[in-house]
Design an enzyme around this catalytic site. Structure first.
Site, PDB file in Angstrom:
ATOM      1  N   SER A 210     -12.340  29.292  69.228  1.00 55.63           N
ATOM      2  CA  SER A 210     -10.927  28.954  69.438  1.00 55.63           C
ATOM      3  C   SER A 210     -10.225  30.188  69.998  1.00 55.63           C
ATOM      4  O   SER A 210     -10.897  31.100  70.506  1.00 55.63           O
ATOM      5  CB  SER A 210     -10.304  28.485  68.123  1.00 55.63           C
ATOM      6  OG  SER A 210      -9.031  27.940  68.347  1.00 55.63           O
ATOM      7  N   ASN A 211      -8.930  30.255  69.931  1.00 57.16           N
ATOM      8  CA  ASN A 211      -8.211  31.421  70.453  1.00 57.16           C
ATOM      9  C   ASN A 211      -6.977  31.686  69.605  1.00 57.16           C
ATOM     10  O   ASN A 211      -6.708  30.956  68.645  1.00 57.16           O
ATOM     11  CB  ASN A 211      -7.856  31.205  71.927  1.00 57.16           C
ATOM     12  CG  ASN A 211      -7.000  29.978  72.111  1.00 57.16           C
ATOM     13  OD1 ASN A 211      -5.877  29.908  71.652  1.00 57.16           O
ATOM     14  ND2 ASN A 211      -7.561  28.956  72.765  1.00 57.16           N
ATOM     15  N   ARG A 212      -6.215  32.709  69.963  1.00 59.16           N
ATOM     16  CA  ARG A 212      -5.132  33.178  69.085  1.00 59.16           C
ATOM     17  C   ARG A 212      -3.810  32.434  69.247  1.00 59.16           C
ATOM     18  O   ARG A 212      -2.808  32.821  68.669  1.00 59.16           O
ATOM     19  CB  ARG A 212      -4.903  34.673  69.322  1.00 59.16           C
ATOM     20  CG  ARG A 212      -6.029  35.535  68.796  1.00 59.16           C
ATOM     21  CD  ARG A 212      -5.782  36.991  69.127  1.00 59.16           C
ATOM     22  NE  ARG A 212      -4.520  37.466  68.593  1.00 59.16           N
ATOM     23  CZ  ARG A 212      -3.814  38.467  69.101  1.00 59.16           C
ATOM     24  NH1 ARG A 212      -4.250  39.098  70.164  1.00 59.16           N
ATOM     25  NH2 ARG A 212      -2.685  38.844  68.557  1.00 59.16           N
TER      26      ARG A 212
END
Ligand code: CTP
Length: 414
Positions: A210-212
């Site tokens: 995933s990402n931030r």
């Protein structure tokens, strides 16, 4: 100039003790505050606390606590600028939504003609209940504004969404609401589609990439458009944020899910704000869980679909707003990305700076509309950045969208 007059409704939840602090903050800011307590609130806090803080009587019942004619709610409504209800319990929200008038606050609510700001507070399960959701949607559709609830520790000892927003945040929302003029409902009849938050791509049945992205910018865009009168659909990846009241909501996990939703929704919108942080690389997922005992593993990443660019064949008059996260050469890279993706505007975020973007409540962006000089939006809360983005969208929208707005063509699916 007369100080702004606020009726502060307090209903019966443990957060009522914080309403005393809110009352004091309003007085400190020079507001004329008229506190009103429900019977439930009086179980938690004393009317005397609020009477001392505000210098006013604190009604609970509508038929006069002292053989006085029961018209105070009408008199108050004549000159009140804002009704703030904090905390707003599930019961009080239900009474507002259904027009019940069985105490001073609910009777006052029906007489009140100005803006209404509610700060809900309740257990997460209550907040998520379809009855509460429906009541909030009804109130939002009638113009009530919501602040919070926030996530955190709840009175029950559970953790989740349901904490009342902090007094300072409620005060800021009240100030913003009073500053707004009716002319700012300038997105009425527009159908706005917003995507927000990260995607999750499975690595194996228990892991994902995933990402931030926190989703905050997209949620702020959805709320700002709703408050300006638009019919908003929010497509959200997994975030810790509660679905905003008065907004059609659908969630996605993978970029393929998001693509599926967009193919269905995009043809019917007037504008798409693509704030979601979509995976660029899709792991080759293992059907079985990877085990440490098996030693090192290699993850193969395949380049994913550019979801936004893939919508180009469906684009007619929709205005497309892309978002770019860049670390260097912001404007040149941003403009190239905008054109490559068939977008009309691009909002460029400098992700090289640790102090803004992603999890931060603030943002600073550059907006590049086709054929317009770059517009720098200096650092400010994401909600204000959202308004600046919608201002730029209104300037950029093609004649066809503007004409439909003026003609009063019916909104779809509100
Ligand atoms: N976007 C998308 N699909 C992707 C990646 C991005 O639809 N697979 C969208 C984003 O939602 C955003 C815009 O494209 O509105 C730009 O995203 P960004 O991550 O900055 O660009 P990328 O296309 O990923 O380009 P690069 O990573 O090479 O800079």
């Amino acid at each position: 100039m007369q100080p702004p007059r606020v009726v502060l409704g307090v209903s019966g939840g443990i957060a009522a003790y914080k309403a005393a602090e809110l009352c004091r903050a309003f007085v400190r800011e020079g507001f004329e505050v008229h506190p009103v307590l429900t019977r439930g609130a009086r179980e938690f806090v004393s009317p005397l606390t609020f009477a001392v803080l505000s210098g006013r009587e604190v009604p609970t019942e509508v038929w006069g606590d002292r053989h006085s004619p029961a018209v105070l709610h009408v008199e108050l409504a004549d000159a009140t600028d804002l009704l703030v209800v904090a905390p707003a319990t599930a019961h009080t929200l239900a009474r507002f939504a259904h027009g019940l008038a069985d105490d001073f606050l609910t009777t006052y609510f029906l007489s009140h003609r100005g803006p209404v700001l509610v700060a809900p507070a309740m257990e997460s399960a209550m907040w998520a209940h379809p009855a509460v959701r429906a009541n909030c949607d009804l109130l939002a559709a009638r113009g009530a504004r919501f602040v919070g609830p926030a996530s955190g520790f709840l009175a029950s000892g559970h953790e989740g969404v349901g904490r009342m927003a902090e007094p300072e945040e409620i005060l800021a929302a009240a100030r913003a609401l009073l500053a707004r003029t009716p002319a700012s409902r300038d997105m009425e009849r527009l159908r706005i589609l917003v995507t927000a938050g990260p995607t999750r791509e499975p690595v194996d049945p228990v892991r994902f990439l995933s990402n931030r992205s926190s989703g905050r910018m997209g949620y702020a865009l959805a709320e700002a458009a709703r408050d300006r009168g638009a019919a908003v659909t929010l497509l959200s990846g997994p975030t810790g944020l509660p679905a905003p009241p008065g907004v059609r909501f659908a969630s996605f996990e993978t970029s393929a899910d998001l693509h599926g939703l967009l193919v269905r929704e995009f043809p019917e919108c007037d504008a798409l704000a693509m704030a979601a942080a979509v995976a660029d690389f899709i792991p080759e997922a293992s059907a079985e869980r990877l085990h440490r005992q098996d030693g090192d593993a290699t993850l193969r990443l395949a380049a994913g679909r550019d979801v936004l660019a893939s919508l180009r064949p469906l684009k007619r008059e929709q205005v497309v707003i892309a978002f770019a996260a860049e670390t260097e050469d912001l404007e040149r890279r941003g403009a190239a990305k905008r054109d490559a993706k068939g977008a009309d505007l691009i909002v460029i975020n400098d992700v090289g700076r640790g102090d803004i973007g992603f999890e931060s409540p603030d943002n600073e962006v550059v907006i590049l509309a086709k054929g317009e000089p770059a517009r720098v939006v200096s650092r400010r809360p994401k909600r204000e950045v959202a308004d600046a983005i919608w201002d730029a969208f209104l300037k950029a929208r093609p004649e066809a969208v503007a004409a439909r707005e003026l003609s009063g063509a019916p909104e779809s699916r509100r």
